[in-house]
Design a protein around this motif. Sequence first.
Motif, PDB file in Angstrom:
ATOM      1  N   ARG A 113       0.837  -1.212   0.000  1.00 37.76           N
ATOM      2  CA  ARG A 113       0.000   0.000   0.000  1.00 37.76           C
ATOM      3  C   ARG A 113       0.868   1.257   0.000  1.00 37.76           C
ATOM      4  NH1 ARG A 113      -5.696   1.259   2.144  1.00 37.76           N
ATOM      5  NH2 ARG A 113      -5.726   3.447   1.584  1.00 37.76           N
TER       6      ARG A 113
ATOM      7  N   ASP B 239       0.671   4.040  -3.073  1.00 41.88           N
ATOM      8  CA  ASP B 239       0.270   5.392  -2.669  1.00 41.88           C
ATOM      9  C   ASP B 239       1.394   6.394  -2.922  1.00 41.88           C
ATOM     10  OD1 ASP B 239      -2.195   4.418  -1.896  1.00 41.88           O
ATOM     11  OD2 ASP B 239      -1.787   4.538   0.266  1.00 41.88           O
TER      12      ASP B 239
ATOM     13  N   HIS C 142       1.635   9.615  -5.701  1.00 46.27           N
ATOM     14  CA  HIS C 142       1.890  10.992  -5.261  1.00 46.27           C
ATOM     15  C   HIS C 142       3.178  11.567  -5.840  1.00 46.27           C
ATOM     16  CE1 HIS C 142      -1.394  11.683  -2.501  1.00 46.27           C
ATOM     17  NE2 HIS C 142      -1.204  10.497  -1.982  1.00 46.27           N
TER      18      HIS C 142
ATOM     19  N   GLU D 194      -5.104  11.946  -6.609  1.00 46.23           N
ATOM     20  CA  GLU D 194      -5.157  11.673  -5.188  1.00 46.23           C
ATOM     21  C   GLU D 194      -5.417  12.939  -4.386  1.00 46.23           C
ATOM     22  OE1 GLU D 194      -5.089   8.550  -3.766  1.00 46.23           O
ATOM     23  OE2 GLU D 194      -5.227   7.939  -5.852  1.00 46.23           O
TER      24      GLU D 194
ATOM     25  N   SER E 173     -10.030   8.709  -7.113  1.00 48.12           N
ATOM     26  CA  SER E 173      -9.162   7.528  -7.146  1.00 48.12           C
ATOM     27  C   SER E 173      -8.962   7.178  -8.606  1.00 48.12           C
ATOM     28  CB  SER E 173      -9.786   6.379  -6.367  1.00 48.12           C
ATOM     29  OG  SER E 173     -11.044   6.044  -6.912  1.00 48.12           O
TER      30      SER E 173
END
Length: 165
Positions: free
Chosen positions: A127, A131, A135, A159, A164
């Motif tokens: 995760r 993520d 970013h 984000e 999403s």
Amino acid sequence: MKSVLPSTPIAVIKPRSEDSFAITFAPLSLAEIYAKADDSANGAVVVMSGMVRNQTDGKPVVALEYQAYEPMALRVFYQIADDIRSLWPGVNRVVIHHRIGRLSVGDISVLVAIGCPHRGEAFEACRYAIDTLKHNAPVWKKEHWQDGSSTWVSIGACEQSGESC
């Protein structure tokens, strides 16, 4: 005014030989990525597969087109792996492959796989990887809509806006 430069050089992160990172036009293979993350010391391999879906916010999508600034994106992938090993030292393998070019609905756009002795750390590290990639990596996508229009979107902007992508 005289400028002062830092005396320590910026660290250059080199990938570990057991890890795998790629930006590619070729279709991504779930089996290949899983195999790259597999190791006899693992108790878990967690894989995240990002795919092109048929809509965004209810608006029909027919395709996505991805572009990346490859040298910087790969450096971001290396940094992600380095960060993961700082946070979860037991991680054995980090695999991050992202596709570029035009992709159809259902195509896999990104695969992240983490091989680790324990499932909890593998899930958390996976995760963290996706993520952080979304970013920080210089990857952009162009959404091609059913009505013939299209829009470029930075993955990080998705984000930040709460979408999403």
